[in-house]
Scaffold this active site. Structure first.
Site, PDB file in Angstrom:
ATOM      1  N   CYS A   2       0.831  -1.186   0.000  1.00 37.80           N
ATOM      2  CA  CYS A   2       0.000   0.000   0.000  1.00 37.80           C
ATOM      3  C   CYS A   2       0.877   1.250   0.000  1.00 37.80           C
ATOM      4  CB  CYS A   2      -0.958   0.077   1.184  1.00 37.80           C
ATOM      5  SG  CYS A   2      -2.071  -1.305   1.299  1.00 37.80           S
ATOM      6  N   ARG A  28       3.916  -0.145  -4.775  1.00 36.65           N
ATOM      7  CA  ARG A  28       3.600  -0.655  -3.429  1.00 36.65           C
ATOM      8  C   ARG A  28       2.256  -1.370  -3.376  1.00 36.65           C
ATOM      9  NH1 ARG A  28       6.954   1.708   0.324  1.00 36.65           N
ATOM     10  NH2 ARG A  28       5.578   1.058   1.998  1.00 36.65           N
ATOM     11  N   TRP A  73      -2.791  -2.642  -1.803  1.00 33.36           N
ATOM     12  CA  TRP A  73      -2.467  -4.058  -1.982  1.00 33.36           C
ATOM     13  C   TRP A  73      -3.335  -4.763  -0.953  1.00 33.36           C
ATOM     14  CZ3 TRP A  73      -0.521  -8.151   0.916  1.00 33.36           C
ATOM     15  CH2 TRP A  73      -0.101  -9.256   0.181  1.00 33.36           C
ATOM     16  N   ASN A  99      -1.869   1.956   5.895  1.00 31.90           N
ATOM     17  CA  ASN A  99      -0.998   0.898   5.379  1.00 31.90           C
ATOM     18  C   ASN A  99      -0.663   0.004   6.560  1.00 31.90           C
ATOM     19  OD1 ASN A  99       0.979  -0.616   4.115  1.00 31.90           O
ATOM     20  ND2 ASN A  99       2.511   1.012   4.153  1.00 31.90           N
ATOM     21  N   GLY A 100      -0.741  -1.328   6.377  1.00 27.47           N
ATOM     22  CA  GLY A 100      -0.453  -2.236   7.487  1.00 27.47           C
ATOM     23  C   GLY A 100      -1.727  -2.939   7.907  1.00 27.47           C
ATOM     24  N   GLU A 468      16.600 -18.210  -7.078  1.00 32.68           N
ATOM     25  CA  GLU A 468      16.277 -16.824  -7.441  1.00 32.68           C
ATOM     26  C   GLU A 468      15.732 -16.760  -8.875  1.00 32.68           C
ATOM     27  OE1 GLU A 468      15.769 -14.023  -6.324  1.00 32.68           O
ATOM     28  OE2 GLU A 468      16.057 -12.670  -8.022  1.00 32.68           O
ATOM     29  N   LYS A 472      12.245 -15.136 -10.189  1.00 30.47           N
ATOM     30  CA  LYS A 472      12.160 -14.094 -11.222  1.00 30.47           C
ATOM     31  C   LYS A 472      11.169 -14.493 -12.306  1.00 30.47           C
ATOM     32  CE  LYS A 472      13.453 -11.667  -9.725  1.00 30.47           C
ATOM     33  NZ  LYS A 472      13.843 -10.983  -8.569  1.00 30.47           N
ATOM     34  N   GLU A 475       7.412 -14.736 -10.923  1.00 23.40           N
ATOM     35  CA  GLU A 475       6.713 -13.511 -10.514  1.00 23.40           C
ATOM     36  C   GLU A 475       6.341 -12.614 -11.682  1.00 23.40           C
ATOM     37  OE1 GLU A 475       8.832 -10.997  -7.713  1.00 23.40           O
ATOM     38  OE2 GLU A 475      10.725 -11.302  -8.733  1.00 23.40           O
ATOM     39  N   HIS A 491      16.414 -37.087  -6.816  1.00 25.50           N
ATOM     40  CA  HIS A 491      15.661 -37.488  -5.622  1.00 25.50           C
ATOM     41  C   HIS A 491      14.198 -37.063  -5.700  1.00 25.50           C
ATOM     42  CE1 HIS A 491      19.442 -38.747  -3.940  1.00 25.50           C
ATOM     43  NE2 HIS A 491      19.951 -37.555  -4.201  1.00 25.50           N
ATOM     44  N   LYS A 585       6.075  -4.359  -4.088  1.00 31.77           N
ATOM     45  CA  LYS A 585       7.529  -4.225  -3.949  1.00 31.77           C
ATOM     46  C   LYS A 585       7.965  -4.263  -2.500  1.00 31.77           C
ATOM     47  CE  LYS A 585      11.605  -2.928  -5.660  1.00 31.77           C
ATOM     48  NZ  LYS A 585      12.192  -4.200  -6.063  1.00 31.77           N
TER      49      LYS A 585
HETATM   50  C1  G6P Z   1       9.119  -8.398  -2.032  1.00 34.64           C
HETATM   51  C2  G6P Z   1       9.693  -7.992  -3.367  1.00 34.64           C
HETATM   52  C3  G6P Z   1      10.966  -8.786  -3.622  1.00 34.64           C
HETATM   53  C4  G6P Z   1      11.948  -8.591  -2.484  1.00 34.64           C
HETATM   54  C5  G6P Z   1      11.329  -8.934  -1.131  1.00 34.64           C
HETATM   55  C6  G6P Z   1      12.207  -8.488   0.016  1.00 34.64           C
HETATM   56  O1  G6P Z   1       8.659  -9.697  -2.098  1.00 34.64           O
HETATM   57  O2  G6P Z   1       8.769  -8.218  -4.413  1.00 34.64           O
HETATM   58  O3  G6P Z   1      11.544  -8.338  -4.830  1.00 34.64           O
HETATM   59  O4  G6P Z   1      13.063  -9.397  -2.682  1.00 34.64           O
HETATM   60  O5  G6P Z   1      10.086  -8.254  -0.982  1.00 34.64           O
HETATM   61  O6  G6P Z   1      12.299  -7.091  -0.027  1.00 34.64           O
HETATM   62  P1  G6P Z   1      13.482  -6.236   0.541  1.00 34.64           P
HETATM   63  O7  G6P Z   1      13.069  -4.837   0.259  1.00 34.64           O
HETATM   64  O8  G6P Z   1      13.567  -6.543   2.005  1.00 34.64           O
HETATM   65  O9  G6P Z   1      14.718  -6.637  -0.175  1.00 34.64           O
END
Ligand code: G6P
Length: 590
Positions: A2, A28, A73, A99-100, A468, A472, A475, A491, A585
């Site tokens: 948010c 956000r 969000w 927010n929260g 990772e 990527k 998402e 396995h 984000k």
């Molecule tokens: C969210 C974002 C990710 C990020 C993660 C941790 O899930 O979409 O891209 O890696 O938060 O965020 P930070 O700001 O703590 O790296």
């Protein structure tokens, strides 16, 4: 999660101003949006589902000096216009964005219902204006009523509110970030700096447990509980407006991937003495814990290999949300290294708070200067990647890995060699990211775009990169992608391989390379379409994506073609890589 943006001051176009700024906070949350403008003694509210970027500012040309806005969000309650913020009390005199999470909202809602209140939304937020209204019955001063209302809320939140009969904006914070932009003609209050960066670069941070009240001419920060005044410093931010914009690129994600030509070098540009002090602190600590969430957690996992291979030193790696159960192992002599792009991730912050409560020292490796983690850690190393706007983290990851690798080298008294290696790696990345290379990756994406399953394998530091890589691809393209330790393939996961299933192998030029080649051959034997990201070609690879051979820094290089591939997979499948569904984000809720 948010985005909040509000303004109060002498300008008379607050509605347009907040809508414009809110567009810069869309990363956000982008389920729905809403604006409340104080026009005369009334409040005009506009809210809807969808993205704020599609909204025309000119529709908010009211004569208005105070407005609040929100991009959502969804946590409590589905994505509907009714659930979008702002929320008002029944009389329509109090407007709130939030927010929260108000964790005790159900009991508060039930109490309010018993008093005759009816609710229009399914959100936790709607209790806020009602509780403020209740408090105003005995405490008519709006700001004082907000303070008393907040004493009733459990949870982590940031709230921005105004009353139609007062010319003040009130903000409170117990977890979710709120930053004040100090302008010549008013105050801007936002979840993040890009909302107001075009107006001012002078900021003040509202800390947890604080409240601020401003009428646009002056501002007062106080303790949320006691009301005691808190003095605040003004800080000048260094990011430029251009850095936070897309420029020539179609999407922030591609821009940020390409910026790694420079951003890794900026991460490496740290003070040698400080790095040596940190290296010694790790050596002397009774237990070092590396904690991050999402992509930052994968940086920590990669660092576990860096510390093992380069520094011959054991560290414990945990994701932010999992740390709490390990608190028994923390001592005052322990060290926690928290890694975060935003510096606001709730799970990571919580782990950090546990460490501090145990008396352990905390080193933060963050991108966002002035963020909560930056301010609350004992030491911070900024990775200086510049604003990262796309939800998928790219340049922050490579900056985090570069800093952690440098520290590992310093622990082995090889800081200079480590820095040189990383700077040479940057120049190899610069050569690699040429237009022909990008076109080739686009072709690979074109070929595999219609597959619904994709697997990635890696060993050693390429194992966290395989994890990772899966994040990527998932998402942004919504392809079901999974990463495995190559040795684990036999396995279980190999049962998933069918004729033509794309499998990506991540390789370096090191002692584990023959193992991964064997695993790739095993995949090929089951019909997989093998794609390798490797410094050297091999007949086991159907497609070879060449990367420079950079030794122990291979993880930093290998993730980059995957980022580009994920980007093109999203675009080719018609998805917006900057704003993937269901994600945000900055994850400021647990
Ligand atoms: C969210 C974002 C990710 C990020 C993660 C941790 O899930 O979409 O891209 O890696 O938060 O965020 P930070 O700001 O703590 O790296």
């Amino acid at each position: 999660m948010c985005g909040i943006f509000g303004y109060v001051g002498s300008r008379n176009n607050a509605g347009q101003l907040v809508v414009k700024g809110l567009k810069n906070l869309e990363y956000r949350g982008y389920d729905s949006w809403g604006v409340a403008c104080k026009v005369g003694d009334a409040v005009l509210v506009e809210k809807d589902i969808g993205k704020i970027s599609a909204v025309n500012e000119s529709e908010f040309a009211h004569d208005c000096g105070m407005a609040i806005s929100h991009t959502r969000w969804a946590t409590h309650g589905g994505v509907t216009a009714m659930n979008a913020h702002p929320h008002l009390n029944e009389a329509g005199t109090i407007a709130v964005v939030h927010n929260g999470i108000i964790e005790n909202f159900q009991s508060l809602r039930n109490e309010l219902k018993e008093k005759g209140y009816t609710f229009k939304s399914e959100t936790d937020t709607e209790v806020i204006p009602y509780i403020i209204e209740e408090e105003m019955k005995t405490t008519p001063d709006f700001a004082s009523a907000v303070r008393k209302a907040c004493a009733k809320f459990d949870g982590r939140y940031g709230i921005l509110a105004f009353h139609t009969e007062s010319n003040t904006l009130v903000a409170t914070r117990t977890g979710s970030p709120l930053i004040v932009g100090v302008g010549e003609d008013g105050y801007f209050i936002a979840s993040d700096i890009p909302a107001f960066m075009e107006h001012t670069k002078t900021v003040q941070y509202l800390d947890d447990g604080e409240m601020l009240v401003t009428d646009g001419k002056s501002i007062l920060f106080t303790d949320l509980e006691t009301g005691e005044e808190h003095p605040k410093r003004e800080i000048e931010i260094t990011w430029s407006v251009e850095e936070a914009q897309k420029g020539e690129y179609a999407h922030f994600m591609l821009k940020e991937i390409m910026e790694q030509k420079d951003s890794i070098a900026r991460a490496v540009n740290q003070d040698d003495d400080q790095i040596k002090v940190i290296a010694d602190a790790i050596k002397n600590a009774q237990g070092t814990f590396l904690v991050g969430s999402g992509t930052a957690h994968k940086a920590c996992m990669a660092a576990e290999y860096f510390f093992s291979v380069i520094a011959k030193h054991h560290v414990n790696v945990t994701s932010g949300g999992e740390f709490k159960v390990h608190h028994h192992f923390l001592k005052p002599e322990s060290l926690m290294i928290v890694v975060s792009q935003s510096g606001e991730t709730a799970d990571t912050l919580e782990a950090m708070k546990v460490a501090k409560s145990k008396g352990a020292k905390v080193l933060a490796i963050v991108n966002a200067e002035g963020s909560t983690i930056d301010r609350e850690a004992d030491y911070t190393l900024l990775i200086n990647a510049g604003p990262e706007r796309a939800v998928a983290s790219t340049k922050a990851l490579t900056g985090q890995m570069a800093v952690l690798m440098m520290i590992a080298h310093a622990m082995n008294d090889k800081l200079h060699e480590g820095k040189t290696l990383l700077l040479n790696t940057v120049s190899s990345i610069n050569d690699m990211l040429n237009p022909r290379y990008i076109d080739f990756l686009e072709e690979v994406a074109q070929e595999i775009q219609h597959h619904e399953d994709l697997y990635i394998i890696g060993k050693s530091w390429n194992y966290p990169i395989a994890l990772e890589s899966a994040i990527k691809i998932q998402e942004v393209s919504y392809i079901h992608a999974e990463g495995f330790a190559a040795s684990e393939l036999k396995h279980g996961p190999i049962a998933l391989i069918e004729e033509g299933t794309p499998c990506i192998a991540l390789l370096g030029n090191d002692e584990v390379t023959p193992d991964i080649i064997s695993n790739t051959i095993e995949l090929k034997a089951r019909g997989a379409q093998t794609i390798a990201i490797a410094p050297e070609n091999n007949e086991a690879f159907d497609t070879w994506i060449k990367v420079p051979d950079v030794g122990v820094a291979q993880a930093i290089v290998n993730v980059i073609p995957i980022q580009v591939l994920a980007y093109f997979l999203a675009v080719k499948r018609g998805k917006d890589p900057d704003m993937p569904r269901n994600l945000a984000k900055s994850v400021t809720v647990k």
